[in-house]
Scaffold this motif. Structure first.
Motif, mmCIF file in Angstrom:
data_model
loop_
_atom_site.group_PDB
_atom_site.id
_atom_site.type_symbol
_atom_site.label_atom_id
_atom_site.label_comp_id
_atom_site.label_asym_id
_atom_site.label_seq_id
_atom_site.Cartn_x
_atom_site.Cartn_y
_atom_site.Cartn_z
ATOM 1 N N ALA A 1 0.824 -1.214 0.000
ATOM 2 C CA ALA A 1 0.000 0.000 0.000
ATOM 3 C C ALA A 1 0.853 1.256 0.000
ATOM 4 O O ALA A 1 0.480 2.280 -0.583
ATOM 5 N N GLU A 2 2.027 1.185 0.653
ATOM 6 C CA GLU A 2 2.914 2.356 0.729
ATOM 7 C C GLU A 2 3.850 2.447 -0.455
ATOM 8 O O GLU A 2 4.647 3.386 -0.551
ATOM 9 N N GLY A 3 3.799 1.487 -1.368
ATOM 10 C CA GLY A 3 4.680 1.509 -2.532
ATOM 11 C C GLY A 3 6.035 0.885 -2.279
ATOM 12 O O GLY A 3 6.940 1.031 -3.092
ATOM 13 N N ARG A 4 6.195 0.155 -1.146
ATOM 14 C CA ARG A 4 7.473 -0.499 -0.841
ATOM 15 C C ARG A 4 7.201 -1.951 -0.416
ATOM 16 O O ARG A 4 7.441 -2.327 0.731
ATOM 17 N N PRO A 5 6.670 -2.766 -1.316
ATOM 18 C CA PRO A 5 6.317 -4.140 -0.936
ATOM 19 C C PRO A 5 7.538 -4.961 -0.555
ATOM 20 O O PRO A 5 8.596 -4.849 -1.178
ATOM 21 N N GLU A 6 7.370 -5.787 0.494
ATOM 22 C CA GLU A 6 8.459 -6.684 0.871
ATOM 23 C C GLU A 6 8.670 -7.699 -0.250
ATOM 24 O O GLU A 6 7.719 -8.295 -0.757
ATOM 25 N N ARG A 7 9.901 -7.890 -0.575
ATOM 26 C CA ARG A 7 10.237 -8.648 -1.775
ATOM 27 C C ARG A 7 9.704 -10.080 -1.751
ATOM 28 O O ARG A 7 9.048 -10.526 -2.679
ATOM 29 N N ALA A 8 9.981 -10.794 -0.641
ATOM 30 C CA ALA A 8 9.571 -12.198 -0.594
ATOM 31 C C ALA A 8 8.056 -12.340 -0.625
ATOM 32 O O ALA A 8 7.509 -13.206 -1.304
ATOM 33 N N ALA A 9 7.361 -11.458 0.111
ATOM 34 C CA ALA A 9 5.896 -11.530 0.137
ATOM 35 C C ALA A 9 5.310 -11.187 -1.222
ATOM 36 O O ALA A 9 4.326 -11.802 -1.665
ATOM 37 N N LEU A 10 5.895 -10.183 -1.894
ATOM 38 C CA LEU A 10 5.404 -9.807 -3.214
ATOM 39 C C LEU A 10 5.513 -10.965 -4.190
ATOM 40 O O LEU A 10 4.560 -11.292 -4.917
ATOM 41 N N PHE A 11 6.662 -11.648 -4.196
ATOM 42 C CA PHE A 11 6.841 -12.733 -5.157
ATOM 43 C C PHE A 11 6.068 -13.987 -4.748
ATOM 44 O O PHE A 11 5.682 -14.782 -5.606
ATOM 45 N N ALA A 12 5.817 -14.166 -3.438
ATOM 46 C CA ALA A 12 4.956 -15.269 -3.035
ATOM 47 C C ALA A 12 3.560 -15.091 -3.627
ATOM 48 O O ALA A 12 2.900 -16.067 -4.021
ATOM 49 N N TRP A 13 3.100 -13.837 -3.724
ATOM 50 C CA TRP A 13 1.798 -13.541 -4.339
ATOM 51 C C TRP A 13 1.884 -13.669 -5.859
ATOM 52 O O TRP A 13 1.052 -14.328 -6.482
ATOM 53 N N LEU A 14 2.898 -13.072 -6.475
ATOM 54 C CA LEU A 14 2.989 -13.083 -7.928
ATOM 55 C C LEU A 14 3.226 -14.478 -8.487
ATOM 56 O O LEU A 14 2.891 -14.747 -9.641
ATOM 57 N N ASP A 15 3.810 -15.380 -7.688
ATOM 58 C CA ASP A 15 4.015 -16.756 -8.146
ATOM 59 C C ASP A 15 2.712 -17.547 -8.228
ATOM 60 O O ASP A 15 2.673 -18.620 -8.830
ATOM 61 N N SER A 16 1.648 -17.038 -7.615
ATOM 62 C CA SER A 16 0.407 -17.814 -7.530
ATOM 63 C C SER A 16 -0.394 -17.754 -8.824
ATOM 64 O O SER A 16 -0.289 -16.802 -9.602
ATOM 65 N N THR A 17 -1.206 -18.802 -9.019
ATOM 66 C CA THR A 17 -2.077 -18.830 -10.190
ATOM 67 C C THR A 17 -3.118 -17.722 -10.138
ATOM 68 O O THR A 17 -3.468 -17.120 -11.161
ATOM 69 N N LEU A 18 -3.621 -17.423 -8.932
ATOM 70 C CA LEU A 18 -4.618 -16.358 -8.802
ATOM 71 C C LEU A 18 -4.069 -15.016 -9.276
ATOM 72 O O LEU A 18 -4.779 -14.229 -9.901
ATOM 73 N N ALA A 19 -2.808 -14.740 -8.982
ATOM 74 C CA ALA A 19 -2.221 -13.463 -9.405
ATOM 75 C C ALA A 19 -2.256 -13.339 -10.914
ATOM 76 O O ALA A 19 -2.587 -12.277 -11.464
ATOM 77 N N ARG A 20 -1.939 -14.414 -11.611
ATOM 78 C CA ARG A 20 -1.937 -14.355 -13.070
ATOM 79 C C ARG A 20 -3.355 -14.242 -13.622
ATOM 80 O O ARG A 20 -3.601 -13.526 -14.597
ATOM 81 N N ASP A 21 -4.302 -14.934 -12.984
ATOM 82 C CA ASP A 21 -5.682 -14.847 -13.461
ATOM 83 C C ASP A 21 -6.243 -13.436 -13.278
ATOM 84 O O ASP A 21 -6.921 -12.904 -14.165
ATOM 85 N N VAL A 22 -5.974 -12.837 -12.126
ATOM 86 C CA VAL A 22 -6.462 -11.478 -11.876
ATOM 87 C C VAL A 22 -5.817 -10.490 -12.843
ATOM 88 O O VAL A 22 -6.473 -9.581 -13.361
ATOM 89 N N GLU A 23 -4.537 -10.669 -13.116
ATOM 90 C CA GLU A 23 -3.852 -9.775 -14.060
ATOM 91 C C GLU A 23 -4.487 -9.865 -15.433
ATOM 92 O O GLU A 23 -4.660 -8.857 -16.118
ATOM 93 N N ARG A 24 -4.879 -11.064 -15.858
ATOM 94 C CA ARG A 24 -5.520 -11.223 -17.167
ATOM 95 C C ARG A 24 -6.870 -10.518 -17.204
ATOM 96 O O ARG A 24 -7.224 -9.880 -18.211
ATOM 97 N N VAL A 25 -7.632 -10.635 -16.103
ATOM 98 C CA VAL A 25 -8.933 -9.955 -16.052
ATOM 99 C C VAL A 25 -8.736 -8.450 -16.131
ATOM 100 O O VAL A 25 -9.421 -7.749 -16.892
ATOM 101 N N LEU A 26 -7.791 -7.926 -15.358
ATOM 102 C CA LEU A 26 -7.536 -6.479 -15.375
ATOM 103 C C LEU A 26 -7.066 -6.023 -16.749
ATOM 104 O O LEU A 26 -7.470 -4.957 -17.240
ATOM 105 N N ARG A 27 -6.236 -6.838 -17.390
ATOM 106 C CA ARG A 27 -5.735 -6.483 -18.719
ATOM 107 C C ARG A 27 -6.880 -6.402 -19.731
ATOM 108 O O ARG A 27 -6.936 -5.494 -20.560
ATOM 109 N N LEU A 28 -7.815 -7.376 -19.661
ATOM 110 C CA LEU A 28 -8.965 -7.356 -20.572
ATOM 111 C C LEU A 28 -9.776 -6.075 -20.400
ATOM 112 O O LEU A 28 -10.208 -5.459 -21.376
ATOM 113 N N ILE A 29 -9.980 -5.664 -19.159
ATOM 114 C CA ILE A 29 -10.770 -4.455 -18.890
ATOM 115 C C ILE A 29 -10.060 -3.234 -19.435
ATOM 116 O O ILE A 29 -10.659 -2.386 -20.109
#
Length: 567
Positions: free
Chosen positions: A499-527
């Motif tokens: 939220a502050e623009g300084r995401p913790e590296r390990a936590a950020l990549f734990a999220w980005l590695d997930s399938t949900l992260a990629r699915d949400v990114e695709r939905v946002l991209r379509l919009i």
């Protein structure tokens, strides 16, 4: 076909590399393609795609020649377009022979959809169909009074050596550019078409030909037109963006060029000559047929540096998939704790030792810092905190007679060596291994690619303003995470500092590695793709991303309702 290596893709850096001669002049189409994707600009020079049946370049060339012939007798406002297209083919061949270079106007050996060979008459008929029903008075609402047809121009505009040809110029100072394709749906495409007309205005006036009073694109197949804003402010904005493109071409080409070609994935990737080879290509459904004729990852003319696979033919699946039907089940907050509460990634067993890393050199570390958007020695996600300033008027009371106590100097060991600064390294492992661990970055990881694509999307939305890329990328990351958390709940891991623009590296990549992260990114991209370009200010872009995020959250929530069986 030559087996010479012409282009190398580096997915980790988000670039391709190639050697090209530096052009002496720039056309609108060259600058426009560079701004769309520098790698595609280079690929079309090095490995042009074969022209298939229905090629817009072929049909457009014939139709333009027919329009030129029609404008020679403007009183005949409804000519026989098929006859003019047949004559236009002859005009195109005369110019091709006089030039002595370029593609033949009618490509030989092209197959029709039924497999039969396309004849010249087939091409003439297809071009004439684009002009069917169009009358010359549709262009300006009156009988045309031509001052020039297919007028070749060369001019230096603010240091850019431009070359082009004006389709039609009227005696009243109006410029017309014939368009044989569809009318643009999105604001960005409309602006690009208007950019071309603004360049024509600047070139004509730079050469002292005439004062351009108006300019419009005329879409002959749809009997429509669109006027361009020729104000000084609009022209200045166009030149500024095209200057950036020309500087990029000069920097990348020639004997002293660096050969670096940024990859900018978009909905146009399918029409790129190296679509199937490019590791970041976005192949939309309507472009799959066109992508089939592009260069593939096994072509000897393309190579790969530090990527686990080339192009769109990614193989392998995650061994574990998320249970969407357990979204309502109570789960622990997905926070991985390390020393002093720092979030760390949980490494998988069996990781190979990292290979020798070119990023460990001083030049590599400096490049890495620039790429991550941070200065040398600074962690871009966890910068060194600055001391809080003391507010005016809040200084503690002091005794003027009191003497300051001496501050003891820390004892130093003359033989002690400074502790080494941990370095960020890149290595290639398996795609489903964590993108970040104590070994450094895994460039084959899904999260690493996800972050690269997010910054690429931010670069497109930044519209040439490099200072906007980071804030837009951070807003995209925030919105993707927030939409997923709102729809799916605590199964989406926490990302402290995001939220502050300084995401913790390990936590950020734990999220980005997930399938949900990629699915949400695709939905946002379509919009975002459906909404078009939007307004140009940074605040407007950020608000557009937030609005897309709110809509994405609603879409995702509706999908989970169906999964749960809600009425």
């Amino acid at each position: 076909m030559s087996d010479e290596l012409l282009m190398t893709f580096d997915m980790g850096a988000g670039v391709a590399r190639a050697r090209l001669a530096r052009p002496s002049h720039a056309s609108f189409s060259a600058l426009d393609k560079w701004m769309s994707c520098p790698a595609r600009w280079a690929a079309e020079k090095l490995m042009p795609k074969p022209r298939l049946w229905g090629s817009p370049l072929v049909l457009g060339g014939i139709a333009h020649a027919a329009l030129e012939l029609a404008c020679r007798t403007p009183d005949r406002v409804a000519p026989d377009w098929r006859a003019l297209c047949a004559r236009g083919v002859g005009v195109e061949y005369e110019r091709w022979r006089a030039r002595g270079w370029g593609d033949e106007p009618i490509p030989p050996g092209v197959a029709m959809p039924d497999g039969s060979p396309a004849t010249q008459d087939d091409w003439v008929g297809a071009a004439a169909a684009k002009l069917s029903g169009f009358v010359l008075t549709d262009a300006l609402g009156r009988v045309l009074e031509p001052a020039a047809l297919e007028q070749d121009l060369e001019a230096d505009v603010d240091g850019i050596p431009l070359r082009g040809a004006v389709d039609y110029r009227d005696v009243d100072g109006t410029v017309v550019d014939w368009k044989t394709g569809g009318t643009p749906k999105y604001r960005d495409a409309r602006r690009r078409h208007a950019d071309q007309l603004r360049l024509y205005r600047l070139m004509l006036e730079a050469n002292g030909v005439c004062e351009v009073r108006a300019a419009r694109d005329v879409y002959v197949e749809h009997h429509a037109w669109a006027a361009a804003d020729l104000s000084d402010a609009a022209c200045t904005d166009t030149v500024s963006r095209f200057h950036h493109a020309w500087d990029g071409i000069v920097r990348a080409t020639g004997a002293d060029g660096d050969g670096v070609l940024p990859l900018r994935p978009s909905g146009l990737c399918a029409w790129c000559p190296v679509a199937r080879a490019c590791p970041l290509a976005r192949i939309i459904p309507s472009g799959r047929r066109d992508a089939l004729s592009s260069v593939g990852p096994d072509d000897p003319r393309v190579g790969f540096a530090g990527t686990h696979t080339g192009g769109w033919n990614h193989v392998g699946k995650e061994p574990v998939m998320l249970d969407l039907f357990g979204l309502d089940a109570p789960v622990a907050e997905a926070k991985l704790s390390g020393p002093e509460g720092e979030a760390v990634a949980r490494p998988r067993a069996g990781l190979p030792a990292p290979a020798p890393d070119p990023w460990e050199t001083p030049q590599g570390r400096e490049t890495m810092d620039r790429w991550m958007g941070s200065g040398p020695g600074e962690d871009p996600w966890n910068p060194t905190p600055k001391p809080e300033p003391v507010a005016s008027g809040t200084e503690p009371a002091t005794d003027p007679e009191a003497k300051p106590e001496p501050v003891p100097e820390p004892a130093t060991d003359p033989e002690a060596k400074p502790e080494p600064v941990p370095e960020v390294t890149l290595a290639e492992r398996r795609p489903y291994d964590p993108s970040w661990s104590e070994h450094g970055f895994n460039v084959a990881g899904y999260g690493f690619t996800q972050l690269t694509l997010t910054f690429a999307r931010a670069g497109l939305l930044a519209d040439g303003h490099t200072e906007r890329i980071r804030p837009i990328a951070l807003e995209l990351l925030r919105v993707q995470w927030a939409a997923a958390r709102k729809a799916y709940g605590p199964i989406v891991p926490d990302v402290p500092g995001l939220a502050e623009g300084r995401p913790e590296r390990a936590a950020l990549f734990a999220w980005l590695d997930s399938t949900l992260a990629r699915d949400v990114e695709r939905v946002l991209r379509l919009i975002l793709d459906h909404d078009g370009d939007g307004e140009g200010t940074l605040d407007a872009r950020l608000e557009r991303i937030r609005a897309a995020g709110r809509l994405a959250a609603l879409m995702l929530a509706e999908s989970t309702r169906m999964l749960r069986g809600d009425a």
